[in-house]
Design a protein around this motif. Structure first.
Motif, PDB file in Angstrom:
ATOM      1  N   ILE A   1      -4.235  -6.375  -2.899  1.00  0.00           N
ATOM      2  CA  ILE A   1      -4.195  -6.887  -1.824  1.00  0.00           C
ATOM      3  C   ILE A   1      -2.936  -8.466  -1.252  1.00  0.00           C
ATOM      4  O   ILE A   1      -1.709  -7.919  -1.127  1.00  0.00           O
TER       5      ILE A   1
ATOM      6  N   PHE B   1     -12.269  -6.280  -0.427  1.00  0.00           N
ATOM      7  CA  PHE B   1     -12.463  -7.949  -0.588  1.00  0.00           C
ATOM      8  C   PHE B   1     -11.181  -8.360  -1.250  1.00  0.00           C
ATOM      9  O   PHE B   1     -10.449  -7.367  -1.890  1.00  0.00           O
TER      10      PHE B   1
ATOM     11  N   ARG C   1      -4.362   1.415   3.448  1.00  0.00           N
ATOM     12  CA  ARG C   1      -5.818   0.714   2.531  1.00  0.00           C
ATOM     13  C   ARG C   1      -6.953   0.107   2.817  1.00  0.00           C
ATOM     14  O   ARG C   1      -8.133   0.099   2.015  1.00  0.00           O
TER      15      ARG C   1
ATOM     16  N   ILE D   1       6.184   9.416   9.887  1.00  0.00           N
ATOM     17  CA  ILE D   1       7.915   9.159   9.708  1.00  0.00           C
ATOM     18  C   ILE D   1       8.418  10.193   9.250  1.00  0.00           C
ATOM     19  O   ILE D   1       8.083  10.143   7.575  1.00  0.00           O
TER      20      ILE D   1
ATOM     21  N   ALA E   1       0.839  -4.789   3.465  1.00  0.00           N
ATOM     22  CA  ALA E   1       2.667  -5.208   3.902  1.00  0.00           C
ATOM     23  C   ALA E   1       3.597  -5.291   4.808  1.00  0.00           C
ATOM     24  O   ALA E   1       3.783  -6.211   5.769  1.00  0.00           O
TER      25      ALA E   1
ATOM     26  N   ASP F   1       3.354   3.676  12.190  1.00  0.00           N
ATOM     27  CA  ASP F   1       2.287   4.038  10.830  1.00  0.00           C
ATOM     28  C   ASP F   1       1.656   5.801  11.344  1.00  0.00           C
ATOM     29  O   ASP F   1       1.517   5.884  12.053  1.00  0.00           O
ATOM     30  N   LYS F   2       1.448   6.741  10.533  1.00  0.00           N
ATOM     31  CA  LYS F   2       1.044   7.914  10.686  1.00  0.00           C
ATOM     32  C   LYS F   2      -0.853   7.680  10.928  1.00  0.00           C
ATOM     33  O   LYS F   2      -1.134   8.732  12.077  1.00  0.00           O
TER      34      LYS F   2
ATOM     35  N   ASP G   1       2.175  -3.502  -2.217  1.00  0.00           N
ATOM     36  CA  ASP G   1       1.920  -3.260  -3.650  1.00  0.00           C
ATOM     37  C   ASP G   1       2.404  -2.722  -4.740  1.00  0.00           C
ATOM     38  O   ASP G   1       2.219  -3.285  -5.822  1.00  0.00           O
TER      39      ASP G   1
HETATM   40  C1  LIG Z   1     -10.739   2.386  -2.875  1.00  0.00           C
HETATM   41  C2  LIG Z   1      -9.547   1.104  -3.037  1.00  0.00           C
HETATM   42  C3  LIG Z   1     -10.183   0.124  -3.340  1.00  0.00           C
HETATM   43  C4  LIG Z   1      -9.542  -1.052  -2.730  1.00  0.00           C
HETATM   44  N1  LIG Z   1      -9.644  -2.649  -4.131  1.00  0.00           N
HETATM   45  C5  LIG Z   1      -9.021  -3.330  -3.651  1.00  0.00           C
HETATM   46  C6  LIG Z   1     -10.144  -4.774  -3.252  1.00  0.00           C
HETATM   47  O1  LIG Z   1     -10.710  -4.576  -3.830  1.00  0.00           O
HETATM   48  N2  LIG Z   1      -8.801  -6.103  -3.490  1.00  0.00           N
HETATM   49  C7  LIG Z   1      -7.738  -5.555  -3.188  1.00  0.00           C
HETATM   50  O2  LIG Z   1      -7.185  -6.610  -3.751  1.00  0.00           O
HETATM   51  N3  LIG Z   1      -6.892  -4.514  -3.214  1.00  0.00           N
HETATM   52  C8  LIG Z   1      -7.590  -3.114  -3.526  1.00  0.00           C
HETATM   53  N4  LIG Z   1      -7.171  -2.302  -3.007  1.00  0.00           N
HETATM   54  C9  LIG Z   1      -5.418  -1.911  -3.155  1.00  0.00           C
HETATM   55  C10 LIG Z   1      -5.475  -2.332  -1.676  1.00  0.00           C
HETATM   56  O3  LIG Z   1      -5.951  -1.693  -0.626  1.00  0.00           O
HETATM   57  C11 LIG Z   1      -3.798  -2.582  -2.047  1.00  0.00           C
HETATM   58  O4  LIG Z   1      -3.433  -2.714  -2.402  1.00  0.00           O
HETATM   59  C12 LIG Z   1      -2.896  -2.949  -0.651  1.00  0.00           C
HETATM   60  O5  LIG Z   1      -3.903  -2.921   0.966  1.00  0.00           O
HETATM   61  C13 LIG Z   1      -1.909  -1.654   0.220  1.00  0.00           C
HETATM   62  O6  LIG Z   1      -1.388  -2.275   1.319  1.00  0.00           O
HETATM   63  P1  LIG Z   1       0.331  -1.534   1.500  1.00  0.00           P
HETATM   64  O7  LIG Z   1       0.714  -2.330   2.619  1.00  0.00           O
HETATM   65  O8  LIG Z   1       1.318  -1.745  -0.248  1.00  0.00           O
HETATM   66  O9  LIG Z   1       0.023   0.191   1.548  1.00  0.00           O
HETATM   67  P2  LIG Z   1      -0.969   0.147   2.221  1.00  0.00           P
HETATM   68  O10 LIG Z   1      -1.904  -0.033   3.400  1.00  0.00           O
HETATM   69  O11 LIG Z   1      -1.528   1.788   2.225  1.00  0.00           O
HETATM   70  O12 LIG Z   1      -0.051   0.816   4.092  1.00  0.00           O
HETATM   71  C14 LIG Z   1       0.514   1.993   3.860  1.00  0.00           C
HETATM   72  C15 LIG Z   1       0.505   2.613   5.256  1.00  0.00           C
HETATM   73  O13 LIG Z   1       1.690   3.694   5.180  1.00  0.00           O
HETATM   74  C16 LIG Z   1       1.252   4.119   5.796  1.00  0.00           C
HETATM   75  N5  LIG Z   1       1.867   5.658   5.436  1.00  0.00           N
HETATM   76  C17 LIG Z   1       1.927   6.335   5.047  1.00  0.00           C
HETATM   77  N6  LIG Z   1       2.977   7.287   4.798  1.00  0.00           N
HETATM   78  C18 LIG Z   1       3.452   7.324   6.513  1.00  0.00           C
HETATM   79  C19 LIG Z   1       4.657   7.978   7.461  1.00  0.00           C
HETATM   80  N7  LIG Z   1       5.048   8.795   6.179  1.00  0.00           N
HETATM   81  N8  LIG Z   1       4.937   7.541   8.547  1.00  0.00           N
HETATM   82  C20 LIG Z   1       4.064   6.296   8.860  1.00  0.00           C
HETATM   83  N9  LIG Z   1       3.371   5.832   7.953  1.00  0.00           N
HETATM   84  C21 LIG Z   1       2.934   6.233   6.789  1.00  0.00           C
HETATM   85  C22 LIG Z   1      -0.440   4.485   5.872  1.00  0.00           C
HETATM   86  O14 LIG Z   1      -0.873   5.022   6.945  1.00  0.00           O
HETATM   87  C23 LIG Z   1      -0.561   3.464   5.466  1.00  0.00           C
HETATM   88  O15 LIG Z   1      -1.050   2.909   6.708  1.00  0.00           O
HETATM   89  C24 LIG Z   1      -8.214  -0.932  -3.192  1.00  0.00           C
HETATM   90  C25 LIG Z   1      -7.235   0.054  -2.997  1.00  0.00           C
HETATM   91  C26 LIG Z   1      -8.019   1.589  -2.457  1.00  0.00           C
HETATM   92  C27 LIG Z   1      -8.055   3.150  -1.902  1.00  0.00           C
END
Ligand SMILES: Cc1cc2nc3c(=O)[nH]c(=O)nc-3n(C[C@H](O)[C@H](O)[C@H](O)COP(=O)(O)OP(=O)(O)OC[C@H]3O[C@@H](n4cnc5c(N)ncnc54)[C@H](O)[C@@H]3O)c2cc1C
Length: 338
Positions: free
Chosen positions: A319, A74, A57, A134, A30, A49-50, A312
């Motif tokens: 993803i 994937f 993820r 943050i 995101a 990012d921390k 998400d």
């Molecule tokens: C085990 C597992 C398997 C998965 N398998 C699949 C799959 O096969 N296919 C699929 O489509 N999706 C899968 N997913 C889900 C997918 O990974 C997520 O839907 C997607 O990556 C979420 O993206 P995001 O940017 O919303 O959140 P995130 O990827 O969680 O990004 C949030 C970011 O914020 C950062 N952060 C947190 N707190 C702070 C703070 N206080 N200050 C600064 N930074 C901070 C974190 O370090 C992180 O980098 C899986 C997830 C997991 C954990």
């Protein structure tokens, strides 16, 4: 823009002034998607990012020469928006199809050479501030300010866009100073995640099992895959990623990593008939792994305060949901949609 350089300036007109300096908190799919859209529209973006590396993820863990995609396995693609990005990312060499995971000819895409490869591509042109958690935010007449563990950051921002998993975002919103953002705090309570314990394994020799194993709910395992069967991995290494079932992960949430390693290794051996002991094993707990109750709205955006939320958690567990949520927020920030 540095805060001290602005001291004494007139009040910022939040409603109409153009947003130049934008802070994005979180560099998962995101946050990276948001950064890309805003940079392409000429905005100056700082991404916090921390973690040590971007990707969230969509993560890849190194252990010596071994590599494990221990988070998302994937990317599946349903909508036109994400479909429209694939060719560009393929040309750039940051994604490829993983044939072993395809279902009924429906392709599954992975980052190459690791799941975290897409993030740097998306962040090109952004100012990345990694290893900064943050811990506070607020607004005053100079704009938005952010604080990390070492205190207030020097910059001020015209807008702040938060992309953390909802429970982490809620903690930040609750500490917001100088601005009433109760609707954001309330919305975070509606989003729910399931945890996932992950086991990374490496064996000295190839074991006799299919590349991707999916398990029915009710047992310890949800998924196991030969990570080294993904494109552009070191196929000489026999690396596996095992994901525990969501309920099992919840039931064992506070166990130690050592206990989890033993339990999941036993379940993996029973499921595959593999009697070999791994040469490397490591467990990782994802406390907020998969969304089980999304907000049901594409994003949150308050044009007056210039605060936004995308992840998400807004739309679903994949993803692509994070990607769609970020695009929805970018449209609002850029004034393309009300
Ligand atoms: C085990 C597992 C398997 C998965 N398998 C699949 C799959 O096969 N296919 C699929 O489509 N999706 C899968 N997913 C889900 C997918 O990974 C997520 O839907 C997607 O990556 C979420 O993206 P995001 O940017 O919303 O959140 P995130 O990827 O969680 O990004 C949030 C970011 O914020 C950062 N952060 C947190 N707190 C702070 C703070 N206080 N200050 C600064 N930074 C901070 C974190 O370090 C992180 O980098 C899986 C997830 C997991 C954990």
């Amino acid at each position: 823009m540095i805060r001290s350089a602005l001291a004494g300036d007139a009040l910022i007109n939040r409603g109409t002034a153009t947003m130049h300096n934008i802070a994005v908190i979180g560099a998962g799919m995101a946050g990276c998607t948001l950064a890309r859209r805003l940079i392409d529209a000429g905005r100056s973006v700082q991404v916090f990012d921390k973690g040590r590396a971007a990707g969230g993820r969509m993560a890849t863990r190194a252990a010596g020469r071994l590599r494990f995609d221990h988070g998302a396995q994937f990317m599946s693609v349903r909508g036109e928006a994400l479909q429209g990005r694939l060719a560009d990312w393929q040309r750039a060499g940051v994604i490829a199809q993983w044939p072993a995971a395809a279902i009924d000819g429906d392709p599954r895409w992975v980052g190459v050479p690791g799941m975290n490869a897409l993030a740097p591509r998306l962040l090109w042109g952004a100012e990345i501030r990694s290893q900064i958690a943050i811990t506070g935010m607020g607004a005053d007449r100079l704009g938005w300010w952010l604080a990390g563990e070492a205190g207030m950051l020097a910059d001020c921002f015209d807008a702040v866009l938060v992309t953390l998993p909802a429970p982490q975002a809620a903690g930040l919103f609750e500490r917001c100073a100088g601005m009433d953002i109760k609707p954001f705090i309330d919305a975070m309570q509606d989003i729910r995640y399931a945890p996932c314990w992950t086991l990374m394994l490496s064996f000295a020799e190839r074991i006799g099992a299919d590349d991707c194993l999916r398990f029915d709910a009710g047992g310890a395992l949800n998924w196991a895959a030969r990570d080294s069967s993904k494109p552009q991995r070191d196929s000489a290494q026999e690396c596996w990623v095992v994901h525990a079932d969501a309920q099992w992960s919840q039931d064992h949430l506070e166990c130690s990593p050592e206990e989890i390693e033993a339990l999941l290794l036993e379940a993996f051996a029973a499921a595959t008939g593999c009697a070999a002991m791994p040469v490397h094993r490591c467990a990782h707990r994802w406390r907020y792994a998969r969304v089980i109750r999304p907000l049901g709205r594409p994003c949150l955006w308050d044009a007056d305060s210039r605060l936004g939320y995308a992840s998400d958690g807004c739309l679903g567990e994949r993803i692509e949901d994070a990607f769609d949520s970020a695009n929805a927020l970018a449209d609002r920030v850029l004034g393309l949609v009300d």
